[in-house]
Every structure is written in C-alpha cells, then in structure tokens.
Scaffold this active site. Sequence first.
Site, PDB file in Angstrom:
ATOM      1  N   PHE A   7      -5.423  -0.618   5.447  1.00 48.35           N
ATOM      2  CA  PHE A   7      -4.141  -0.668   4.733  1.00 48.35           C
ATOM      3  C   PHE A   7      -3.882   0.630   3.966  1.00 48.35           C
ATOM      4  O   PHE A   7      -2.755   1.099   3.895  1.00 48.35           O
ATOM      5  CB  PHE A   7      -4.137  -1.876   3.801  1.00 48.35           C
ATOM      6  CG  PHE A   7      -4.700  -3.106   4.479  1.00 48.35           C
ATOM      7  CD1 PHE A   7      -4.202  -3.510   5.711  1.00 48.35           C
ATOM      8  CD2 PHE A   7      -5.750  -3.825   3.927  1.00 48.35           C
ATOM      9  CE1 PHE A   7      -4.740  -4.611   6.371  1.00 48.35           C
ATOM     10  CE2 PHE A   7      -6.286  -4.929   4.576  1.00 48.35           C
ATOM     11  CZ  PHE A   7      -5.780  -5.321   5.803  1.00 48.35           C
TER      12      PHE A   7
ATOM     13  N   GLU B  74       0.811  -1.225   0.000  1.00 47.14           N
ATOM     14  CA  GLU B  74       0.000   0.000   0.000  1.00 47.14           C
ATOM     15  C   GLU B  74       0.840   1.270   0.000  1.00 47.14           C
ATOM     16  O   GLU B  74       0.402   2.298  -0.514  1.00 47.14           O
ATOM     17  CB  GLU B  74      -0.952  -0.005   1.200  1.00 47.14           C
ATOM     18  CG  GLU B  74      -2.014  -1.090   1.137  1.00 47.14           C
ATOM     19  CD  GLU B  74      -1.492  -2.479   1.481  1.00 47.14           C
ATOM     20  OE1 GLU B  74      -0.378  -2.574   2.070  1.00 47.14           O
ATOM     21  OE2 GLU B  74      -2.163  -3.473   1.178  1.00 47.14           O
TER      22      GLU B  74
ATOM     23  N   ARG C  73     -18.121  -1.984   3.458  1.00 50.16           N
ATOM     24  CA  ARG C  73     -18.317  -3.321   2.932  1.00 50.16           C
ATOM     25  C   ARG C  73     -19.808  -3.618   2.812  1.00 50.16           C
ATOM     26  O   ARG C  73     -20.248  -4.318   1.912  1.00 50.16           O
ATOM     27  CB  ARG C  73     -17.673  -4.321   3.888  1.00 50.16           C
ATOM     28  CG  ARG C  73     -17.879  -5.762   3.523  1.00 50.16           C
ATOM     29  CD  ARG C  73     -17.009  -6.650   4.419  1.00 50.16           C
ATOM     30  NE  ARG C  73     -17.226  -8.059   4.101  1.00 50.16           N
ATOM     31  CZ  ARG C  73     -18.087  -8.839   4.726  1.00 50.16           C
ATOM     32  NH1 ARG C  73     -18.826  -8.367   5.719  1.00 50.16           N
ATOM     33  NH2 ARG C  73     -18.228 -10.104   4.383  1.00 50.16           N
TER      34      ARG C  73
END
Lengths: 293, 320
Positions: B88, B62, B172
């Site tokens: 991340f 990342e 999500r």
Amino acid sequence: MVSRPSIQELQEIARRARIETIKAIYLAGSGHPGGSLSIMDLLVALYFGGYVNVDPKNPYKPDRDRVILSKGHAAPAFYTILAFKGFFDKELLYTLRQLGSPLQGHVSRKHTPGVEASTGSLGQGLSIALGMALKARVDGLDYRTYALLSDGELQEGMTWEAAMTAKHFKAKRLIAVIDNNNIQLDDFVPKVNSGIYPIEDKFQACGWHTITIDGHDYNQILEAYDEALKVSEEKPVAIRAITVKGKGVKFMENTPAWHGKAPDREKFIEAMKDLGVSEKEIEEFLSKYDRKN
Amino acid sequence: MFLYTKDAPKGDIRKVYGETLVELGRKDPKMCVLDGDLSTSTKTAMFGKEFPDRFFNVGIDEQNLVGVASGLAYDKDRAVFASSFSMFLTGRAWEIIRQHVGYNDLPVKLVATHTGITVGPDGASHQMNEDIAIMRAIPNIRVVVPADIHILKKVLYKAHETPGAFYIRLTREKFPIVYPEDVEFELGKGHLLREGKDLTIVAIGLMVSHALDAATILKEKYGIEAEVIDPVSVKPIDGNLLVESARKTKKVVTIEEHSIIGGLGDAVFSVLGEHYPVPVKKIGIPDVFGESGTAQELLRKFELMPDQLAERIYKWLKTL
C-alpha cells in the site's frame, strides 16, 4: 485588516497579470491559458488583498503563510503573481517552459522561489496543504495554509482522503479555494464526470465550512477570504468560486478548447486587444520577444 | 568478526523499528511519524503512544498518508517517518512518492514492514515482490534492506540524520541475527560476510542468513568456497565491493525475496555488466504472483531455503 488596494486597483493588477500570463504562454508556445485566467482574480485578491504573509526576500521563513497551487497547470498565472510580488524579475516570465528556465511547465518548489509544493499531477495539493497545516500545530506556529484547487481534480479520490482527514485532525487555518470554471480538458465538467456536484455538500459532509461566491467579483472574494480567516480558526473552510474559464479573453471564455493550448500570433494579438493592450505596445512586445516569426 | 551461525537467535525487526523510533523521537523533538491504520502491525504505535502530538494515523488512505508526510517535510527541517505495508505504501502511493518525496528529495523516510513472500497467509494481495523495483526507479530515493535488527537500528539512525528520501524495506518475519550489535552502516557500503574464491553470493534481507547457510552447505557438500556479500543498500549499491569480488570469483549469484525483475539482481547486473561482466544468476521470486501459505512453506515453494539455494547454485555452476 491592513490597508489594501481598492477594488479598482486589484482589478487593474489582475488585468496586467492576465496580459503577462498570456504573453508568457504565447512565447512558450504551450501551456494552459483557460485555467490560468479563471483563477486570476482569486490569486490577485489573495496576494494583494493582504491575506498572504510572505516575504520575497526570505521566501521560506518559517512563519509564512503557505499557498499550494494544487492545480499546477495554472503555473503561468501563479508565476505572474509571484513576479508582481517581487519573488523574481518579470522578464523571467518570458522564459516559461524553456529549457533551463526556473519556470517549469508545472510549478516546482525545486526551481521557483515562492512555490510551496511541486504539483502538476492533480488531486494532491490538499493533502500537502493538510501536512503543512499540521506542521504549524507541531511547531506552535499560526500560519495559514491555502490550497488552490481546480474543479476537475475533485474527481481525484485523494482530494477527499485529505478532506476527511482534515476534519479528523481538526486542522486549523486550512483554506481550500476551488476554481470552479466548470471545464476540464476534454469537455465541460458535467459531461465528463458530473459527480463532483454538489461540491458544497461533499465538503460539508467532510466537516468543512463552505462559502460559495462569484470568483470574479472582488467584493465577494474579499468577503469570503475574511470569513474564511475567522471560521478556519475552528474548522477547515472550502470556498467554491464560480468562475469563467479563459476569463478576460473573449474567444477563450467558457471554451474547452482553450484549456491547454497557446494562441497563435493572430489570436495572441486578439487576446491582447481584449485585455486593453494598444496596437503599438503589442507590436513592441512582439518585435522584442517573439522569435517564432 | 560476525556472530552468525546456523542456530543464530532471531530478532524482531518490527519491534526494533518501533523502539528505535521512540529513541529517535526522544532525541529529536521535531521528528514526526505517520501511519495508515496499521500502526499496531508496523509498531509505529509505540511512537504514537509516547508522542501523540507528532504522530498522525491518517487511516486507510496511503496516497494521503504520503501527501501529508510530504507537507510536513517540504521545508526539509525534520525527518518524517511514514509506514504501512509495502503493497500500500509503495504500490498504492507510488505516484505521490514520485511527485513529492522523490522529485523534491524530501526527508521522508518510507518504512514498509510487510514485504515479499514471507507476508505469508495473507496471500498474493499483500505479498509485495515489486517494491524494490519501483522504488529504485525513482531518482533520489535511497533503497535500503536491513538483514537483521542490529543493522536495522543503524540504518534508522542513518536515515534520520541524512537529509533526503529513503525507502527502508523491513519485514513481517523475525530475522536471524547476522551482525554484531556494533555493526556499522554507511549508505552505499556493503559488508563482506564470508570470503571465498569460487563464486560470489550477493543477498539482502532475510536472504543474507539463507545465503550464509547455503555457503556452508556448498563448502561441506561440494567443496565450493562461496563469498557472501550483503550490500545493505540496493541504491546506491556498493559497486566497488561487487566488482572486487567478481574479479576474484568470476561468477555471481544474487538472492532476494523480491521479484527477479528490477530488484537486487538487476542492480548488481547493471554494475557488473558495465564494469566487469561475468555470468550472473538471479535468484528470487520468478515472474509470478504468490499465494497463501506460511512463510516457511512459501520460501520452500519458491526454492529459497538454504538447502535449495545450495542445490540451485551448484546446478548453475555446472552449466558454466
């Protein structure tokens, strides 16, 4: 290759650039002389040897070559080269690190024309360079991207993330130059973290072509750059340039203590003499610019 | 004006993100998108499929992801979208974001899909409850938290056309649809979703629909009339709207699926503290780590379900 200055002329440019660099650091009262002096010949050969297509009048034209100073603490050397190339007035070098100066302690694209990326935090320049190299592909341009790295920052994992990724994307015209002066802030590199060696094997394992040279020998530097231009059409190239930290100033050479401090007046005068400046010139400079004494 | 009811349909935030990237990519031939081996989760793969030459999946790295995105963006001649899970993207790569994206105000649009406690079964390692705090702290970075698919789309268009750095916090989970399709989004402009006189609830993301439901419960059960505000952008935040509402209600509750340290609550607190000090109750993830569980189970554990929110707010009001 276009006609370029002779090696003697390049060496003279480098000598003058070392003088200006040390003057700037002396007036600033802080900075990084060791790594500025070690990378100087590599910078002079790059910018005055005809390897960088840049126009100081139009510093960010889209097809220019990109030079990313990943070892951002060599800012005084880089600024000197930019000033010599005509990006800004040489007098500005004497404002290094002062409040309001465009010459920040570490290079900043926000402040200084000719700077491509704001660095200073080590290990990031190769990723930035990779992004710029990929941009050339997206835009259908064929400029070159040079990343100037220190040896110490090879300890940063991000450098190797970028090295691997450059192979994956088959980055073209991406050239890393590693100023391997073998000293980092605390001590000699092998004493702090010897794991960076062997450097060539690591880059080769990441799919790079490597070249090893003496970073103060202009014949070797120019040959390496020529080779890099050719090979980088196929794969990225890493040049490991073995250098001397503090090169050109005897008492600074190969001495960890001169990684990141400015000389006092006495040491400054000694450094100037080492670099061939006459006592009269030193006196004139100090009386005009030195406000500390 | 607004569609929202307790039984509002849900919208797939990630899918709309992927679809909108493709739409933008068709309009803008220079735009680039990057991902770090999560493109099938973040849905940036949809862009990659249509524009393989402008899509870079850099793998699991990342810091390099943000570095390469910055290299693509340094000339400020295009929008560059970079996605991963929030942990991340904002956590691992924070310093790279600061040094390049933030410091130079690059047109890098950081879009994180897995945020907060609703990441769920993956557990504490993936539940990023600190991202708003660490992104807010960086100068130049605009922090936006869309509450549903309709405003998300407007946020993405705005981020694409606005020069400079963005952090857009997605999720999500699917979110209930709160806004009509033609909702407008302006940076630093919030939406007043429900009017009330007794207290102001300021919520972002999934908590907007929960706040609206909690407001209904407060009204039905206790006769308390709560005003509900979605600031949408946490930085810059709509100070005028907050102060105006606080002037009316004199009590403010903030609700976020994020740590109560450094997030929406503190952003609201800062504005009101300076311009119209009233009691503020911050509701969110307390100063602890999460754990594995379903999103719904975790929302209940952390007392962020509408019925729990209504009770918490009611109890707090009684202490004043």
